[in-house]
Design a protein around this motif. Structure first.
Motif, PDB file in Angstrom:
ATOM      1  N   SER A 159       0.827  -1.204   0.000  1.00  0.00           N
ATOM      2  CA  SER A 159       0.000   0.000   0.000  1.00  0.00           C
ATOM      3  C   SER A 159       0.867   1.263   0.000  1.00  0.00           C
ATOM      4  O   SER A 159       0.621   2.193  -0.773  1.00  0.00           O
ATOM      5  CB  SER A 159      -0.917  -0.006   1.226  1.00  0.00           C
ATOM      6  N   GLN A 160       1.883   1.270   0.831  1.00  0.00           N
ATOM      7  CA  GLN A 160       2.781   2.431   0.900  1.00  0.00           C
ATOM      8  C   GLN A 160       3.528   2.616  -0.414  1.00  0.00           C
ATOM      9  O   GLN A 160       3.723   3.736  -0.875  1.00  0.00           O
ATOM     10  CB  GLN A 160       3.774   2.274   2.052  1.00  0.00           C
ATOM     11  N   HIS A 161       3.936   1.517  -1.024  1.00  0.00           N
ATOM     12  CA  HIS A 161       4.640   1.593  -2.316  1.00  0.00           C
ATOM     13  C   HIS A 161       3.781   2.318  -3.346  1.00  0.00           C
ATOM     14  O   HIS A 161       4.245   3.225  -4.032  1.00  0.00           O
ATOM     15  CB  HIS A 161       4.988   0.183  -2.818  1.00  0.00           C
ATOM     16  N   TRP A 162       2.496   1.905  -3.472  1.00  0.00           N
ATOM     17  CA  TRP A 162       1.635   2.514  -4.478  1.00  0.00           C
ATOM     18  C   TRP A 162       1.263   3.944  -4.130  1.00  0.00           C
ATOM     19  O   TRP A 162       1.155   4.804  -5.008  1.00  0.00           O
ATOM     20  CB  TRP A 162       0.404   1.640  -4.718  1.00  0.00           C
ATOM     21  N   GLU A 163       1.070   4.231  -2.872  1.00  0.00           N
ATOM     22  CA  GLU A 163       0.799   5.617  -2.458  1.00  0.00           C
ATOM     23  C   GLU A 163       1.958   6.522  -2.869  1.00  0.00           C
ATOM     24  O   GLU A 163       1.759   7.604  -3.423  1.00  0.00           O
ATOM     25  CB  GLU A 163       0.577   5.705  -0.947  1.00  0.00           C
ATOM     26  N   THR A 164       3.176   6.070  -2.606  1.00  0.00           N
ATOM     27  CA  THR A 164       4.366   6.843  -2.959  1.00  0.00           C
ATOM     28  C   THR A 164       4.499   6.961  -4.475  1.00  0.00           C
ATOM     29  O   THR A 164       4.766   8.050  -5.002  1.00  0.00           O
ATOM     30  CB  THR A 164       5.636   6.188  -2.368  1.00  0.00           C
ATOM     31  N   SER A 165       4.289   5.866  -5.181  1.00  0.00           N
ATOM     32  CA  SER A 165       4.411   5.874  -6.641  1.00  0.00           C
ATOM     33  C   SER A 165       3.431   6.848  -7.277  1.00  0.00           C
ATOM     34  O   SER A 165       3.806   7.637  -8.146  1.00  0.00           O
ATOM     35  CB  SER A 165       4.183   4.468  -7.203  1.00  0.00           C
ATOM     36  N   PHE A 166       2.176   6.787  -6.864  1.00  0.00           N
ATOM     37  CA  PHE A 166       1.171   7.684  -7.442  1.00  0.00           C
ATOM     38  C   PHE A 166       1.396   9.133  -7.030  1.00  0.00           C
ATOM     39  O   PHE A 166       1.147  10.053  -7.803  1.00  0.00           O
ATOM     40  CB  PHE A 166      -0.238   7.253  -7.050  1.00  0.00           C
ATOM     41  N   SER A 167       1.863   9.357  -5.823  1.00  0.00           N
ATOM     42  CA  SER A 167       2.135  10.721  -5.369  1.00  0.00           C
ATOM     43  C   SER A 167       3.274  11.347  -6.153  1.00  0.00           C
ATOM     44  O   SER A 167       3.233  12.527  -6.494  1.00  0.00           O
ATOM     45  CB  SER A 167       2.478  10.730  -3.883  1.00  0.00           C
ATOM     46  N   ASN A 168       4.296  10.541  -6.448  1.00  0.00           N
ATOM     47  CA  ASN A 168       5.470  11.049  -7.160  1.00  0.00           C
ATOM     48  C   ASN A 168       5.258  11.159  -8.661  1.00  0.00           C
ATOM     49  O   ASN A 168       5.930  11.942  -9.323  1.00  0.00           O
ATOM     50  CB  ASN A 168       6.685  10.149  -6.892  1.00  0.00           C
ATOM     51  N   LYS A 169       4.340  10.374  -9.203  1.00  0.00           N
ATOM     52  CA  LYS A 169       4.118  10.367 -10.650  1.00  0.00           C
ATOM     53  C   LYS A 169       2.642  10.119 -10.940  1.00  0.00           C
ATOM     54  O   LYS A 169       2.246   9.039 -11.358  1.00  0.00           O
ATOM     55  CB  LYS A 169       4.985   9.293 -11.299  1.00  0.00           C
ATOM     56  N   PRO A 170       1.786  11.132 -10.735  1.00  0.00           N
ATOM     57  CA  PRO A 170       0.345  10.930 -10.914  1.00  0.00           C
ATOM     58  C   PRO A 170      -0.052  10.573 -12.340  1.00  0.00           C
ATOM     59  O   PRO A 170      -1.109  10.004 -12.562  1.00  0.00           O
ATOM     60  CB  PRO A 170      -0.261  12.265 -10.480  1.00  0.00           C
ATOM     61  N   GLU A 171       0.802  10.867 -13.308  1.00  0.00           N
ATOM     62  CA  GLU A 171       0.483  10.548 -14.700  1.00  0.00           C
ATOM     63  C   GLU A 171       0.896   9.124 -15.077  1.00  0.00           C
ATOM     64  O   GLU A 171       0.851   8.738 -16.243  1.00  0.00           O
ATOM     65  CB  GLU A 171       1.158  11.555 -15.636  1.00  0.00           C
ATOM     66  N   MET A 172       1.247   8.319 -14.085  1.00  0.00           N
ATOM     67  CA  MET A 172       1.755   6.961 -14.297  1.00  0.00           C
ATOM     68  C   MET A 172       0.903   6.162 -15.282  1.00  0.00           C
ATOM     69  O   MET A 172       1.421   5.481 -16.162  1.00  0.00           O
ATOM     70  CB  MET A 172       1.840   6.219 -12.971  1.00  0.00           C
TER      71      MET A 172
END
Length: 65
Positions: free
Chosen positions: A10-23
């Motif tokens: 969960s933390q991994h995806w929260e960080t990923s989406f926060s850092n790159k919302p256009e993923m």
């Protein structure tokens, strides 16, 4: 399933989406665009969109209903 692993994921995806919302893109998906055309052609005015993603398709359907 191990709660610690679930929390880490969960933390991994929260960080990923926060850092790159256009993923996964900022525009509606191709599937949503095709679906909307079909809905309009078939005069379908109500849909249930489960919102299992970032919301880009949900917003597209809401704006174009």
């Amino acid at each position: 399933m191990d709660q610690k692993k679930l929390d880490q994921q969960s933390q991994h995806w929260e960080t990923s989406f926060s850092n790159k919302p256009e993923m996964f893109g900022l525009e509606p998906s191709i599937a949503a665009k095709k679906a909307l055309k079909l809905f309009k052609k078939k005069n379908i005015n109500n849909i249930l969109e489960l919102g299992a993603g970032l919301g880009r398709d949900t917003l597209y359907f809401a704006k174009n209903s």
